[in-house]
Motif scaffolding. Structure first.
Motif, PDB file in Angstrom:
ATOM      1  N   TYR B 154       0.831  -1.202   0.000  1.00  0.00           N
ATOM      2  CA  TYR B 154       0.000   0.000   0.000  1.00  0.00           C
ATOM      3  C   TYR B 154       0.867   1.253   0.000  1.00  0.00           C
ATOM      4  O   TYR B 154       0.700   2.148   0.834  1.00  0.00           O
ATOM      5  CB  TYR B 154      -0.933  -0.011   1.206  1.00  0.00           C
ATOM      6  CG  TYR B 154      -1.496  -1.377   1.498  1.00  0.00           C
ATOM      7  CD1 TYR B 154      -2.456  -1.937   0.658  1.00  0.00           C
ATOM      8  CD2 TYR B 154      -1.063  -2.114   2.585  1.00  0.00           C
ATOM      9  CE1 TYR B 154      -2.969  -3.190   0.908  1.00  0.00           C
ATOM     10  CE2 TYR B 154      -1.578  -3.370   2.846  1.00  0.00           C
ATOM     11  CZ  TYR B 154      -2.530  -3.912   2.002  1.00  0.00           C
ATOM     12  OH  TYR B 154      -3.039  -5.148   2.251  1.00  0.00           O
ATOM     13  N   TYR B 232      -7.288   2.703  -6.224  1.00  0.00           N
ATOM     14  CA  TYR B 232      -8.322   2.955  -5.225  1.00  0.00           C
ATOM     15  C   TYR B 232      -8.599   1.699  -4.412  1.00  0.00           C
ATOM     16  O   TYR B 232      -8.685   1.739  -3.184  1.00  0.00           O
ATOM     17  CB  TYR B 232      -9.606   3.460  -5.879  1.00  0.00           C
ATOM     18  CG  TYR B 232     -10.622   3.937  -4.862  1.00  0.00           C
ATOM     19  CD1 TYR B 232     -10.506   5.200  -4.290  1.00  0.00           C
ATOM     20  CD2 TYR B 232     -11.661   3.120  -4.444  1.00  0.00           C
ATOM     21  CE1 TYR B 232     -11.404   5.636  -3.336  1.00  0.00           C
ATOM     22  CE2 TYR B 232     -12.560   3.550  -3.483  1.00  0.00           C
ATOM     23  CZ  TYR B 232     -12.434   4.810  -2.934  1.00  0.00           C
ATOM     24  OH  TYR B 232     -13.321   5.232  -1.973  1.00  0.00           O
ATOM     25  N   THR B 235      -5.572   1.197  -1.952  1.00  0.00           N
ATOM     26  CA  THR B 235      -5.236   2.150  -0.892  1.00  0.00           C
ATOM     27  C   THR B 235      -6.416   3.006  -0.444  1.00  0.00           C
ATOM     28  O   THR B 235      -6.236   3.900   0.379  1.00  0.00           O
ATOM     29  CB  THR B 235      -4.127   3.114  -1.345  1.00  0.00           C
ATOM     30  OG1 THR B 235      -4.674   3.982  -2.334  1.00  0.00           O
ATOM     31  CG2 THR B 235      -2.946   2.377  -1.939  1.00  0.00           C
ATOM     32  N   SER B 236      -7.598   2.760  -0.957  1.00  0.00           N
ATOM     33  CA  SER B 236      -8.764   3.593  -0.631  1.00  0.00           C
ATOM     34  C   SER B 236      -8.468   5.071  -0.826  1.00  0.00           C
ATOM     35  O   SER B 236      -9.032   5.905  -0.139  1.00  0.00           O
ATOM     36  CB  SER B 236      -9.207   3.403   0.821  1.00  0.00           C
ATOM     37  OG  SER B 236      -9.388   2.074   1.118  1.00  0.00           O
ATOM     38  N   GLY B 237      -7.569   5.382  -1.728  1.00  0.00           N
ATOM     39  CA  GLY B 237      -7.247   6.788  -1.945  1.00  0.00           C
ATOM     40  C   GLY B 237      -6.368   7.362  -0.844  1.00  0.00           C
ATOM     41  O   GLY B 237      -6.160   8.561  -0.765  1.00  0.00           O
ATOM     42  N   ASN B 238      -5.834   6.496   0.035  1.00  0.00           N
ATOM     43  CA  ASN B 238      -4.927   7.001   1.065  1.00  0.00           C
ATOM     44  C   ASN B 238      -3.585   7.385   0.468  1.00  0.00           C
ATOM     45  O   ASN B 238      -2.858   8.205   1.023  1.00  0.00           O
ATOM     46  CB  ASN B 238      -4.739   5.980   2.182  1.00  0.00           C
ATOM     47  CG  ASN B 238      -5.878   6.037   3.172  1.00  0.00           C
ATOM     48  OD1 ASN B 238      -6.279   7.110   3.592  1.00  0.00           O
ATOM     49  ND2 ASN B 238      -6.440   4.895   3.501  1.00  0.00           N
ATOM     50  N   ILE B 239      -3.208   6.737  -0.658  1.00  0.00           N
ATOM     51  CA  ILE B 239      -2.160   7.295  -1.499  1.00  0.00           C
ATOM     52  C   ILE B 239      -2.965   8.069  -2.542  1.00  0.00           C
ATOM     53  O   ILE B 239      -3.434   7.505  -3.509  1.00  0.00           O
ATOM     54  CB  ILE B 239      -1.337   6.195  -2.198  1.00  0.00           C
ATOM     55  CG1 ILE B 239      -0.696   5.241  -1.189  1.00  0.00           C
ATOM     56  CG2 ILE B 239      -0.288   6.806  -3.125  1.00  0.00           C
ATOM     57  CD1 ILE B 239       0.548   5.733  -0.535  1.00  0.00           C
TER      58      ILE B 239
END
Lengths: 371, 293
Positions: B154, B232, B235-239
């Protein structure tokens, strides 16, 4: 913010079957002639002969069963248009079909859209007989719209992987859950993930006006290595890649049902904190071509029977707490749900509070939650 | 030979037909490229209260700055890895003497893998190399803790690894015809003149391949820059990437800010145009060596 209706549909959950099966306990509760509603209203509705509904997926919140039952009870023709319509599309249908006989009589929309509907004069006031059971923070005082069902943030835990089930938000920080805790997306894109941040805030000294402690909580989970940043799906939960998923209870319960025979999934509402809830609203169109049927529909949906039906689709009826207090929910049904006590303090954010919180999350999340 | 007059007539008939097709092309380009781009540009400077620079200015926000940075790093890294690895693999299977079955196996695999992306790809990697993945757990049981050693799926390096899964095969597909066009005679001539393999590649092979490699790199860059679902899901948009940020403001369930989405898209277009301009420059230099055909 709305329920993740789309998310659910995307996952292709066969909730229809699941919902009806777990509703077996409900069947016993059905009176043969339906709830006691005013005979004059029923007569007027039968005379009109038809009702138009929109945006009610049959496999969502048990609408399929409610629709069938309503038709059977009152013998009117029910036209269900565009079951997968979004809230915005439902309001648009009121606007564009205004003077037509096929215009929707009632709509089922997210709270932010209910407010728009009220502002744009698309809804007409009506107060159902059970009005006082509906909590004040989920209804407009003039009866233009009111919540019909709700859900709260829950933990869905794959017991096969996460050996002990976390009971509180603080439990999630334990080293045993390294790399296990996941959300269903980004808090700025997925409403359940946003709700999870709000719920964590409520559990850590925050409030509906202060979501910051929630972001900090997830920042800490990330630092501890407990937060698994991949997007949780029913598959990743059941396969054990994301064994602890924070999500709406009705989705979690659906996944539990889906996992039967494959994995042991436990669903609970974390204790020791105010549960964070989210709801949907019913309202009668200001241009309803069948006003008597619209009122009858509202009375039915908010009757004991209509409200109990939601539980068959894992959604909590808005009168849940009042009905539990009055002993109106059969034990067989309660057994399929997380303990009723967990739902007692449920409160809902206002649209202003949600909008303010979004800005805070947008600004803070990338700085604080580093993976 | 046909009389002169007939040729003239044929040319006159052909011209309108050609223009019909060229016109159709322009119409399609206008409808599906120029118009949407123009609409985006307008949307990015018009808010509820008329003209505004607020959306463009919001690109300076920390979260969007990071997103552009991440997108650029990830695209450049995965395109470069893809170009080098893809080029080497293509060269290895195409060299004279390599078994033909290997060649067809690699080509078929590439055709499939180049199109394997999105959520299934992300899930495949999570199930193998995620923090609770099969391989991760197996290695851990053997005493090798990948995640304690600093590896994470991730992260940007993790995402680069996942992207390579479709970037390398894509490069193999693109570069194969160019490598096949390297004439054996050149290699033989170089050998006869006493060139070492290194000299051959430095002075003949790579200069001839350069325009194709560059074009391939651009395509890989574009495919990584516009990718969305894989990152997405991982990383659920965490990156944060530009694409995931656009999806948050346009198609999420939480907020709706079409103006910001349009501004982000315009930003992406600017980056792509910039990359294309630079590459045309470089391409012109590199093309000096391209044999005229």
């Amino acid at each position: 913010m709305t329920f993740d209706r789309r998310d659910l549909l995307k996952t292709g959950l066969g909730l229809a079957g699941a919902g009806l099966a777990s509703a077996s306990g409900l069947r016993g509760a059905l009176a043969a002639d339906g709830p006691a509603l005013p005979a004059s209203l029923i007569a007027a509705a039968k005379k009109e002969g038809q009702i138009n509904v929109i945006g009610l997926p049959p496999d969502w919140a048990n609408w399929g069963a409610t629709i069938t039952r309503f038709q059977a009870l009152y013998g009117v023709k029910l036209d269900s248009a565009n079951p997968d319509a979004s809230s915005a599309e439902e309001l648009q249908a009121i606007r564009s079909l205004k003077s037509q006989q096929r215009a929707p009589d009632v709509v089922d929309v997210g709270p932010s859209f209910a407010l728009i509907g009220a502002k744009d004069k698309l809804l007409q006031p009506y107060k159902v007989a059970t009005w006082k059971d509906i909590p004040d923070d989920v209804k407009s005082a003039d009866g233009l719209w009111y919540g019909d069902y709700f859900g709260v943030e829950s933990f869905a835990v794959n017991v096969g992987v996460a050996k002990t089930v976390p009971q509180t938000w603080a439990d999630l920080k334990k080293p045993a859950y390294k790399g296990m805790i996941a959300l269903n997306g980004n808090p700025l894109g997925a409403s359940a993930a946003f709700g999870a941040v709000f719920a964590a805030a409520l559990a850590n000294g925050g409030s509906y006006d202060n979501i910051e402690p929630g972001v900090e909580f997830f920042g800490e989970l990330a630092k501890l290595g407990n937060l698994n940043p991949s997007v949780a799906t029913p598959a990743s939960l059941i396969a054990g890649q994301t064994p602890v998923v924070i999500n709406w209870d009705y989705l979690s319960l659906g996944y539990k049902k889906q996992a039967e025979g494959k994995a042991d999934i436990q669903v609970l509402v974390p204790t020791g904190a105010t549960p964070y809830g989210n709801f949907y609203c019913q309202g009668i169109s200001a241009y309803a071509p069948h006003p008597a049927n619209a009122k009858l529909w509202m009375e039915y949906v908010y009757s004991d029977e209509g409200q109990l039906a939601f539980l068959g689709g894992f959604a909590h009826p808005i009168r849940f707490n009042a009905m539990v207090a009055a002993g109106k929910i059969p034990d067989a049904v309660l057994k399929t749900l997380p303990p009723a006590d967990a739902y007692k303090g449920v409160k809902f954010a206002t649209q202003d509070q949600a909008a303010k919180a979004q800005k805070v999350v947008a600004d803070m999340w990338p700085r604080v939650v580093k993976i | 030979m046909a009389p002169r007059g007939e040729n003239l007539i044929r040319a006159r008939v052909r011209a309108p037909v050609a223009w019909l097709f060229i016109g159709a092309f322009f119409a399609v380009a206008a409808a599906f490229m120029v118009a949407p781009t123009a609409m985006l540009a307008v949307q990015s400077i018009y808010g509820d209260d008329g003209f505004t620079f607020a959306f463009i200015a919001s690109l300076g926000d920390y979260r969007y700055r990071v997103a552009f940075e991440n997108s650029l790093i990830l695209s450049i890294a995965s395109a470069t890895v893809g170009m080098i690895a893809g080029g080497l693999i293509a060269h290895a299977v195409l060299r004279p003497g390599a078994p033909t079955w290997l060649r067809s196996a690699v080509t078929s695999f590439s055709a499939v893998a180049a199109n394997f992306a999105g959520v299934p790809l992300a899930f495949a990697f999570i199930a193998t190399l995620g923090s609770l993945g099969l391989l991760t757990t197996m290695l851990k049981n053997l005493g090798i803790d990948l995640y304690a050693a600093g590896f994470s799926l991730y992260s940007i390096p993790g995402l680069t690894l996942v992207y390579s899964y479709f970037q390398i095969p894509l490069m193999i597909i693109i570069i194969t015809p160019a490598i096949q066009a390297l004439r054996p005679a050149w290699r033989e001539a170089a050998d006869n003149l006493g060139a070492s393999p290194g000299q051959y590649w430095r002075m003949v092979g790579l200069p001839v391949l350069a325009p194709s490699l560059l074009a391939g790199w651009i395509l890989l860059f574009g495919s990584a820059f516009s990718a969305y679902a894989t990152a997405y899901a991982l990383t659920s948009g965490n990156i944060g990437l530009v694409t995931t940020e656009i999806s948050n403001v346009l198609s999420g369930n939480v907020m709706e800010e079409p103006g910001t989405g349009a501004a982000l898209s315009v930003g992406m277009i600017v980056v792509m145009v910039g990359v294309l301009l630079i590459s045309t420059r470089l391409g012109r230099r590199a093309a000096r060596w391209t044999p005229r055909r």
